[in-house]
Structures are given as C-alpha cells and as structure tokens.
Design a protein around this motif. Structure first.
Motif, mmCIF file in Angstrom:
data_model
loop_
_atom_site.group_PDB
_atom_site.id
_atom_site.type_symbol
_atom_site.label_atom_id
_atom_site.label_comp_id
_atom_site.label_asym_id
_atom_site.label_seq_id
_atom_site.Cartn_x
_atom_site.Cartn_y
_atom_site.Cartn_z
ATOM 1 N N ILE A 98 3.420 0.371 -4.618
ATOM 2 C CA ILE A 98 2.463 0.518 -5.720
ATOM 3 C C ILE A 98 3.198 0.770 -7.043
ATOM 4 C CG2 ILE A 98 0.618 1.961 -6.642
ATOM 5 C CD1 ILE A 98 -0.281 0.081 -4.438
ATOM 6 N N GLY A 108 0.799 -1.227 0.000
ATOM 7 C CA GLY A 108 0.000 0.000 0.000
ATOM 8 C C GLY A 108 0.822 1.263 0.000
ATOM 9 N N LEU A 137 3.657 4.008 -1.464
ATOM 10 C CA LEU A 137 3.889 4.509 -2.821
ATOM 11 C C LEU A 137 4.946 3.672 -3.539
ATOM 12 C CD1 LEU A 137 3.558 6.558 -5.105
ATOM 13 C CD2 LEU A 137 5.188 8.052 -3.930
ATOM 14 N N CYS A 173 4.185 9.071 -10.370
ATOM 15 C CA CYS A 173 2.959 8.296 -10.603
ATOM 16 C C CYS A 173 2.384 8.578 -11.993
ATOM 17 C CB CYS A 173 1.920 8.624 -9.532
ATOM 18 S SG CYS A 173 2.364 8.062 -7.874
ATOM 19 N N SER A 230 -6.801 8.073 -4.300
ATOM 20 C CA SER A 230 -7.068 7.925 -2.861
ATOM 21 C C SER A 230 -5.981 8.531 -1.974
ATOM 22 C CB SER A 230 -7.230 6.433 -2.522
ATOM 23 O OG SER A 230 -6.060 5.710 -2.856
ATOM 24 N N HIS A 231 -4.986 9.195 -2.577
ATOM 25 C CA HIS A 231 -3.891 9.761 -1.776
ATOM 26 C C HIS A 231 -3.579 11.182 -2.227
ATOM 27 C CE1 HIS A 231 -3.298 5.470 -0.955
ATOM 28 N NE2 HIS A 231 -2.594 5.830 0.124
ATOM 29 N N GLU A 262 -5.986 3.907 -8.909
ATOM 30 C CA GLU A 262 -6.652 3.759 -7.613
ATOM 31 C C GLU A 262 -5.831 4.436 -6.514
ATOM 32 O OE1 GLU A 262 -8.168 0.206 -4.574
ATOM 33 O OE2 GLU A 262 -7.443 -0.280 -6.588
ATOM 34 N N TYR A 263 -4.510 4.258 -6.567
ATOM 35 C CA TYR A 263 -3.653 4.871 -5.543
ATOM 36 C C TYR A 263 -3.670 6.398 -5.652
ATOM 37 C CZ TYR A 263 0.385 5.922 -2.640
ATOM 38 O OH TYR A 263 1.190 6.428 -1.668
#
Length: 567
Positions: free
Chosen positions: A195, A190, A192, A232, A221-222, A217-218
């Motif tokens: 992921i 979970g 960074l 990312c 939600s962050h 999704e990450y």
C-alpha cells in the motif's frame, strides 16, 4: 473638548497593531497538546526501547547456539537501525560473522543487506551500492526480495536527491521508479509495504487524490503499530501537501510525529517538516523546540541523511526569522506612531486645561467685583432696583460659568489623581515608615530608654528590609527589560557551571553584578556601593565567574553587553 480628545486618543490605540495571537479551536490544537505531552514523556518511550534492546543483548550473550545468535543479532539490527546506526552496523557485521560460521549463503546475503541498509541511512551510498552490486534478486528466496527492492529503491532515491549532476540525478530517478515498481510486484497485495509503495508511486506520478484514497482506506481498516502509523501518516501528509490542504497536511504531520516519538525512533522526517511549517506560521518557539529535538535525535542516531536535510533547512528558517523580525519592527513602528499621536493629544489637552484655569480665575474675579458692587448699592435699593435686576442677571451668568469651570476642575483633578497616584503612594509609604521610625525613637527617648535606642540604631534590619525591597524592584525591572538574561548569561558559561537563582524572576549576587555590567556600570567600586559589598568581594565574584566562561574569560564582559541586542 478634552473628553473628545481623550476618545480620539483611545481610538488610535484601538486601531494599533496587536501583538497577541488569535486562538483557534480545531483538532490540531488537541494533537499539538498531545505532541507536547509525548515529547515531555520521551524518556519513558526511549527507556522502553532500550530495555527491549538490553533483553536481546542478554539473550545474545547467554546462548552459544549460532542459529539463535543469528536471529537475535537480526532483531538488534532492526531495533538499532532507526535508533543508533553505529550499533546497528556493529550487529549487522556480527550477524554476518555468525552466518559465515553457520555456512548458510542466504543468511550471509541477508546480513550483507542489513549492512547496506544501515550504510544507506548514514549516507555512505558508494559502500551500500558496492554491497548491493554483488547481490542478484534472482538468487534470493521470495521472502527476501521485498527487502532487496526496498534497499534498492531507498538507495537510488537518496542518490537522486543528492547527486551533484543532472544526468546522475535523472539516471537514479529512473532506477528509483523501476525498483519501486519491482517492490510493488513482490509485496503481497493489501500488505502495508504494498500500500505504501502504491501511494508513493501515485504521489510521484502526480495522482495525489488517488494516493490519498489508497492510504486512508488502509489506515481506517487496520490496527497499526506506532512505527507503521508514523510511516502511513507521513505518506498521507505528502498527498495533502501536494493537494494544497494545509490543515490536513499539518494534522498528518502531527500524527506522524506523535507516532515517531512513541515508537522511540531517532531517524524520522515528520518533526522536521512540522517545525518548518510552524516557522512559516510564526510559531517560532515550538518550531525552535521541535527542530532542536530533530537535530539532537539525528545526531544521536548518526543519521547523516537527516542531518544533511536539517542543515539545508536552516536557510529557510533564517529567511522566515528575518521576515518575522521585520513584521515585528513594522508593528512596533505603528505602536510608536500611535503613542506619539497620543502624546500630542495629551499636550494639547494640558494646554487646554491651562486656558480653562485662567477662565476660572477670571470668573472668580468677576464674581468678587459683582459682590462688591452689590454691597455698595444696597443702600440705594429703591432707586436702583432696575439696575439690581440687571446685576442679578449678570450674577446668574457668572454662577453658570463658575459651575462649568468647577466641573472642569473636578474632571482635571480626577485625571491628575490617575497620573500621580502611584508616585504618591510610593512616597507616602516611605514617609510613613520614616515617621513611624521617628515616633518609636521619640517614645523610647522620652521614656529614658537610651540603651534600647542605641540598640535600634545599631541594627540594620530596617535598612536590610528596604534594601531587599529595592533589590526586588531592581530585579523585576531589569528582567522586564531583559527577560531572557539568565538563560543568555548561562550560555556564556561552561556547561555544568550555570548560575541559577533560587526563585524565579529574581537575581542572585553574581547575576546582579553582571546585570549592572549589562546596564553599563562596569566599575567595581560603583558596583560594590550599589550592592553594599566591599570592592574585594565584587572583584572575587567577577574573577570566579570569569573562570567559568566559555572561551576567552577576558571577553565575558563584552559578551554580556551583547545580551538583548538584535543583530
């Protein structure tokens, strides 16, 4: 018939290729504008990073506590690593010195891994491998293992990309996968790092949709920092690219580039990839700007890996540029064909107009003869009444032809006004100025004011004003032919010696001299007459400008002649 010819000609122009671009309304437009704004304010973000760096430098210089010096040196390595690798390496060496002074083996190992990370970034792979070879993962505390496997995965990834032989590439590719798996296993699920490693592995395995889902999704939600968002978004862009979603790929490259600029890092890849994509789309101006920024940042950071990648991109850029030039030439050819056809139609129209003028002249002649016959036959009105009716009918026919001819004359006159209107206005303006000048002198002479006439004749105000208008017209015409002349000419001069006109779309004396040289007028005597200076003055201007030239000063005139020439 003439109207039909004109309609056909206009239709030809309407189907000629258009050089304008179609504006697209999409979220990408907003992101592109945002990137332009962030780049324009880049110095603000860089200053913020430099202020933070300076604060840690002051803290390092002001303390004698080795523990604090060790931690502070580590923070400076982190801040410098994506910003200036030379400084990052210097502080990693300082951190090792402090660690050895403290005598803590873990501190020493951490500082050595800092050095390996920096060496990897600048492309010194053998040195980085040498350091990492002396470090064993099993001897490290758990919190250092993610850093260890990250260096290993990145290092062997670079070696796989740049190995000269296939066997070496395959060996390093296998090691890269192994260290990626180890990196996933030691990072907290979970997180960074976990992921990103998962998404990287899914992309490498060809499972792009799954990698896309994990990453999106990450991110949703962050709350991410600019640097994390850049990483990312780059990972997402890779997934979209492999799935063939061009717009989404471009959108994520924009987000990653914006975040990189805000984070004030100089070691990145998104802006370079965005520049290549824009080259492919034909947005050459932005692509050139972004590529220059990427090259400048990579050079300032001394990120040799990125410099190598940027250099390898130039072949792609050159191919796209050649393709674009060919397309422009093809479009220009179509435009020339359309203009040629229109010219032919205009020539036909002029021939037709001349024939119509002859018809009108003939009609007028016939009408004159009919009137003469009518006057002669008035005395025999009773006897020749039937003949009179016949002549009246003939007269009506002639009048009808005359009316049609007059309509043609009106139409032709209107076209002539359109063609020569501008020329007549210019000539009339000069005639009125000369006549006004003559009248004013005549009045003064009539009034016996000879002294005033002499004073007027002595002044050059009118000549100066006309010369100013003439030079303004020359500047505008020349710059329409060579719109980049000023910038291209300044590239031939030593940095700091550029010649900048006081106003846009104008030239000063030095630039006019070399504008005339560009037009083929190289004789100083002719240039002096054109600009109304002495030959000595022109010679001094040319000598002074040559002394500012880059390289061989005697080659400046030849280099100027190359401005605007497409290789």
């Amino acid at each position: 018939m003439f109207r039909h010819l004109l309609i056909i000609a206009l239709t030809l122009f309407s189907i000629a290729p258009s050089y304008g671009s179609i504006r697209r309304d999409s979220p990408i437009d907003s992101l592109m504008n945002q990137l332009d704004t962030v780049i324009a304010n880049r110095e603000f973000y860089i200053s913020a990073r430099e202020e933070k760096i300076e604060a840690f430098k002051c803290q390092l210089a002001s303390t004698s506590d080795d523990s604090i010096r060790y931690e502070t040196a580590g923070r400076l390595v982190e801040l410098y690593n994506p910003f200036n690798t030379d400084s990052a390496y210097r502080y990693s060496k300082l951190r090792e010195e402090v660690a050895r002074k403290i005598g803590n083996p873990v501190y020493i190992t951490t500082a050595r891994m800092n050095q390996a990370s920096v060496l990897n970034a600048v492309g010194m792979y053998e040195e980085s491998v040498e350091i990492m070879r002396d470090i064993t993962a099993g001897d490290l505390p758990d919190y250092l293992k993610p850093f260890y496997f990250h260096i290993r995965r990145t290092l062997h990834g670079h070696l796989a990309d740049y190995s000269a032989f296939r066997q070496q590439r395959e060996e390093n590719r296998i090691l890269t996968q192994a260290y990626r798996d180890s990196l996933i296993s030691v990072n907290e699920p979970g997180s960074l790092a976990h992921i990103i490693s998962m998404a990287d592995r899914l992309n490498e395995a060809g499972e792009y949709a799954e990698g896309l889902s994990v990453m999106e999704e990450y991110m949703h939600s962050h709350d991410l920092s600019d640097h994390d968002k850049a990483i990312c978004a780059w990972t997402l862009a890779e997934s979209y690219r492999n799935l063939g979603y061009t717009e989404k790929h471009k959108e994520q490259l924009l987000i990653s580039s914006i975040s990189d600029m805000k984070a004030a890092v100089r070691e990145y890849v998104s802006l370079r990839e965005l520049a290549l994509l824009l080259y492919q789309e034909g947005d050459l101006e932005r692509a050139y700007q972004f590529m220059n920024i990427a090259i400048d940042d990579a050079s300032k950071c001394n990120a040799r890996v990125r410099i190598i990648q940027l250099n390898s991109s130039y072949q792609d850029i050159a191919a796209i540029y050649v393709k674009t030039v060919k397309e422009q030439k093809r479009n220009l050819l179509w435009a020339l064909v359309a203009i040629t056809v229109l010219t032919l139609f205009l020539a036909i129209a002029l021939i037709y107009m001349r024939k119509q003028m002859k018809v009108i002249a003939s009609s007028r002649h016939d009408l004159a003869e009919a009137n003469t016959r009518l006057n002669n036959l008035n005395s025999e009105l009773k006897e020749l009444n039937s003949e009179l009716h016949s002549l009246n009918s003939e007269l009506k026919d002639s009048n009808a032809r005359l009316s049609d001819a007059n309509k043609e004359i009106v139409e032709n006159s209107r076209l002539k006004e359109v063609y020569i209107g501008n020329y007549m206005e210019q000539c009339q303006a000069y005639i009125e100025k000369l006549d006004s000048y003559r009248k004013s002198l005549s009045k003064l002479m009539a009034a016996g004011k000879r002294d005033e006439v002499k004073e007027i004749l002595k002044t050059t105000a009118i000549t100066d004003e006309e010369l100013k208008d003439f030079y303004d017209t020359f500047d505008k015409t020349f710059l329409s032919l060579f719109p980049t002349f000023v910038d291209d000419f300044n590239k031939l001069l030593i940095p700091g010696e550029e010649i900048v006109p006081k106003k846009e779309k104008t030239l000063n004396t030095e630039l006019r001299i070399y504008a005339l040289i560009r037009l083929g007028i190289t004789d100083s005597d002719k240039i002096a007459k054109f600009l109304r200076y002495s030959v000595t003055t022109i010679y001094n201007y040319r000598t002074k400008t040559r002394n500012k030239a880059v390289g061989d000063r005697n080659m400046l005139d030849k280099e100027v002649m190359k401005i605007g020439v497409i290789d």
